[in-house]
Design a protein around this motif. Structure first.
Motif, PDB file in Angstrom:
ATOM      1  N   GLY A 216       0.633  -1.187  -0.081  1.00  0.00           N
ATOM      2  CA  GLY A 216      -0.075  -0.092   0.066  1.00  0.00           C
ATOM      3  C   GLY A 216       0.671   1.477   0.045  1.00  0.00           C
ATOM      4  N   ILE A 217       2.072   1.075   0.542  1.00  0.00           N
ATOM      5  CA  ILE A 217       3.011   2.174   0.508  1.00  0.00           C
ATOM      6  C   ILE A 217       3.803   2.205  -0.750  1.00  0.00           C
ATOM      7  CG2 ILE A 217       4.928   3.307   1.554  1.00  0.00           C
ATOM      8  CD1 ILE A 217       3.555   2.397   4.527  1.00  0.00           C
ATOM      9  N   ALA A 218       4.438   0.965  -1.173  1.00  0.00           N
ATOM     10  CA  ALA A 218       5.367   1.034  -2.023  1.00  0.00           C
ATOM     11  C   ALA A 218       4.862   1.200  -3.571  1.00  0.00           C
ATOM     12  CB  ALA A 218       6.168  -0.493  -2.234  1.00  0.00           C
ATOM     13  N   LEU A 219       3.420   0.756  -3.707  1.00  0.00           N
ATOM     14  CA  LEU A 219       3.023   0.976  -5.207  1.00  0.00           C
ATOM     15  C   LEU A 219       2.928   2.652  -5.599  1.00  0.00           C
ATOM     16  CD1 LEU A 219       0.416  -1.861  -5.485  1.00  0.00           C
ATOM     17  CD2 LEU A 219       2.652  -1.564  -6.751  1.00  0.00           C
ATOM     18  N   PRO A 220       2.179   3.298  -4.619  1.00  0.00           N
ATOM     19  CA  PRO A 220       1.942   4.672  -5.082  1.00  0.00           C
ATOM     20  C   PRO A 220       3.317   5.705  -5.083  1.00  0.00           C
ATOM     21  CG  PRO A 220       0.942   4.431  -2.892  1.00  0.00           C
ATOM     22  CD  PRO A 220       1.563   2.874  -3.346  1.00  0.00           C
TER      23      PRO A 220
END
Length: 126
Positions: free
Chosen positions: A54-58
């Motif tokens: 959830g943090i890495a993708l954006p």
């Protein structure tokens, strides 16, 4: 003024439309980051994996955008290469959303983003 009391058509309308397109493009960029965060949070069983994705993708999408697509980037791609890269990022986001959230979310995001950024690229060519 024309005989009907309406000002003659000028380029002002085009500026308004372009302004609306720029506002929509900014909202779609934010939407992309949100959809990627939500998609990442829907991945896997582990809370740690969900938080990390959830943090890495954006963050990854924002980094790519900042380097090659942002208006102030020193390495900004020229169109049509920039549009191809944008559509690729929109497609990836749409596919993740379709698979992890709901198919209509992925499709709606992809179509809206591609149409808006495609029109901005078309206007840039003029």
């Amino acid at each position: 003024m024309t005989s009907a009391g309406v000002p003659p058509a000028t380029g002002g309308h085009q500026h308004v439309v372009t302004g609306v397109l720029y506002a929509a493009s900014f909202l779609l960029e934010l939407t992309m980051l949100t959809v990627l965060a939500l998609s990442g949070a829907a991945v896997g069983e582990s809370l740690l994996v969900r938080v990390a994705a959830g943090i890495a993708l954006p963050v990854a999408a924002a980094a790519v955008w900042a380097v090659w697509m942002a208006p102030t980037s020193t390495h900004r791609l020229a169109n049509p290469r920039r549009l191809v890269a944008q559509v690729g990022l929109f497609a990836l986001t749409g596919l993740l959303a379709a698979g992890l959230l709901a198919p209509w979310v992925g499709a709606a995001f992809f179509v809206a983003a591609t149409l808006v950024f495609g029109e901005l690229a078309r206007r840039e060519k003029r």
